[in-house]
Design an enzyme around this catalytic site. Structure first.
Site, PDB file in Angstrom:
ATOM      1  N   ASP A  34      -9.786   1.087 -17.069  1.00 12.62           N
ATOM      2  CA  ASP A  34     -10.872   0.244 -17.563  1.00 12.62           C
ATOM      3  C   ASP A  34     -10.384  -0.636 -18.711  1.00 12.62           C
ATOM      4  O   ASP A  34      -9.514  -0.240 -19.485  1.00 12.62           O
ATOM      5  CB  ASP A  34     -12.026   1.139 -18.031  1.00 12.62           C
ATOM      6  CG  ASP A  34     -13.331   0.376 -18.179  1.00 12.62           C
ATOM      7  OD1 ASP A  34     -13.438  -0.747 -17.652  1.00 12.62           O
ATOM      8  OD2 ASP A  34     -14.241   0.908 -18.837  1.00 12.62           O
ATOM      9  N   HIS A  51      -6.500  -8.310 -15.016  1.00 11.80           N
ATOM     10  CA  HIS A  51      -6.237  -7.495 -13.832  1.00 11.80           C
ATOM     11  C   HIS A  51      -4.762  -7.573 -13.433  1.00 11.80           C
ATOM     12  O   HIS A  51      -4.173  -6.579 -12.997  1.00 11.80           O
ATOM     13  CB  HIS A  51      -7.112  -7.956 -12.672  1.00 11.80           C
ATOM     14  CG  HIS A  51      -8.579  -7.740 -12.910  1.00 11.80           C
ATOM     15  ND1 HIS A  51      -9.087  -6.515 -13.281  1.00 11.80           N
ATOM     16  CD2 HIS A  51      -9.636  -8.582 -12.834  1.00 11.80           C
ATOM     17  CE1 HIS A  51     -10.404  -6.611 -13.432  1.00 11.80           C
ATOM     18  NE2 HIS A  51     -10.753  -7.854 -13.161  1.00 11.80           N
ATOM     19  N   GLU A  81     -19.554  -0.347  -6.558  1.00  9.03           N
ATOM     20  CA  GLU A  81     -20.413  -1.208  -7.371  1.00  9.03           C
ATOM     21  C   GLU A  81     -19.713  -2.486  -7.823  1.00  9.03           C
ATOM     22  O   GLU A  81     -20.379  -3.424  -8.273  1.00  9.03           O
ATOM     23  CB  GLU A  81     -20.908  -0.446  -8.614  1.00  9.03           C
ATOM     24  CG  GLU A  81     -21.894   0.677  -8.324  1.00  9.03           C
ATOM     25  CD  GLU A  81     -21.254   1.905  -7.715  1.00  9.03           C
ATOM     26  OE1 GLU A  81     -21.869   2.523  -6.829  1.00  9.03           O
ATOM     27  OE2 GLU A  81     -20.127   2.243  -8.127  1.00  9.03           O
ATOM     28  N   LEU A 145       5.613  12.543  -5.747  1.00  9.47           N
ATOM     29  CA  LEU A 145       4.293  12.234  -6.291  1.00  9.47           C
ATOM     30  C   LEU A 145       3.407  11.603  -5.227  1.00  9.47           C
ATOM     31  O   LEU A 145       3.827  10.691  -4.509  1.00  9.47           O
ATOM     32  CB  LEU A 145       4.441  11.280  -7.477  1.00  9.47           C
ATOM     33  CG  LEU A 145       3.138  10.715  -8.069  1.00  9.47           C
ATOM     34  CD1 LEU A 145       2.385  11.801  -8.834  1.00  9.47           C
ATOM     35  CD2 LEU A 145       3.426   9.522  -8.972  1.00  9.47           C
TER      36      LEU A 145
END
Length: 254
Positions: A34, A51, A81, A145
């Site tokens: 975020d 971004h 959303e 991973l």
């Protein structure tokens, strides 16, 4: 003179931080990435610049998780959303997986990282799905991973779909109501092949889950930081791991 120089040097050159405790590394770390837009705004840049910088943080933290011995890293990349955001921003976000994987796929292969995606594919553009499918196919046999991108993911929708599947199983006689338990519910979620997260990290100072893995995070440790995602460094990640190592997980017991 020497004492004054030493005092100046000691103030401007602090001792390096002690290495993090690695005796209790979480198996599964989930991250709510975020703050990209606010990071960009603070610098007078468009949100998409945040971004793009956030994509670099994805690489940093993936490599840090691999180095520290984390087995599963799940990143909240785009929620159900997030379609409410401006179209140009959504269009850019849909192109990021392709850009990231084109740049990083060789290093991911070298590090033995397996790429996975969880979310609702039906709303994603075909070029996004194609890039993700190619990365998953190429890394399918890797045993290191497990890097999972939660893309067009929403936990409430996930749980509602799981409940519908369970209800259909009961209706068709494959399951009885008495057989429904935690294991049955978990086996119908998008994370059915993943262990529940041990640690949740959220950046940017927000203190909420934002519809992310609501079932799976029931007993996860949580770590929040004011740092925006594009600035989130290996040192921040190590700090979270170190804090996790100091906590005692009781799962409701003593």
């Amino acid at each position: 003179m020497i004492s004054r120089l030493w005092a100046k040097f000691s103030k401007s050159s602090p001792r390096p931080a002690a290495p993090p405790r690695l005796d209790n590394v979480p198996e599964h770390v989930a991250v709510i990435m975020d703050g990209n837009g606010r990071w960009a705004k603070d610098r007078g840049l468009p949100r998409i610049a945040g971004h793009h910088s956030g994509m670099k943080a994805v690489r940093r933290i993936t490599m840090a998780a691999d180095r520290l011995g984390v087995k599963y890293l799940t990143l909240y990349a785009f929620s159900t959303e997030n379609w409410k955001r401006p179209k140009d921003e959504v269009d850019f976000l849909m192109k990021l997986p392709q850009q990231f994987l084109e740049i990083e796929i060789d290093d991911l292969m070298q590090k033995n990282v397996q790429v996975r995606v969880m979310g609702h594919r039906e709303d994603l553009p075909s070029f996004t799905i194609k890039a993700l499918d190619e990365a998953m196919s190429k890394t399918a046999n890797n045993t290191g991973l497990v890097l999972t991108f939660a893309l067009n993911y929403g936990s409430r929708k996930e749980m509602l779909e799981a409940i519908k599947e369970i209800a259909a199983d009961v209706q068709e006689g494959r399951l009885t109501c008495d057989q429904i338990d935690d294991h049955v519910m978990s086996s119908h979620l998008l994370t059915r092949d993943l262990p529940d997260p041990d640690l949740l990290i959220r950046t940017s100072g927000e203190l909420r889950l934002s519809n992310f893995m609501l079932w799976q995070l029931a007993y996860s440790e949580m770590w929040f930081t004011d740092v925006y995602w594009p600035e989130f460094s290996e040192a921040h990640f190590e700090e979270a791991i170190e804090e996790y190592g100091r906590r005692a997980r009781r799962y409701g017991g003593l």
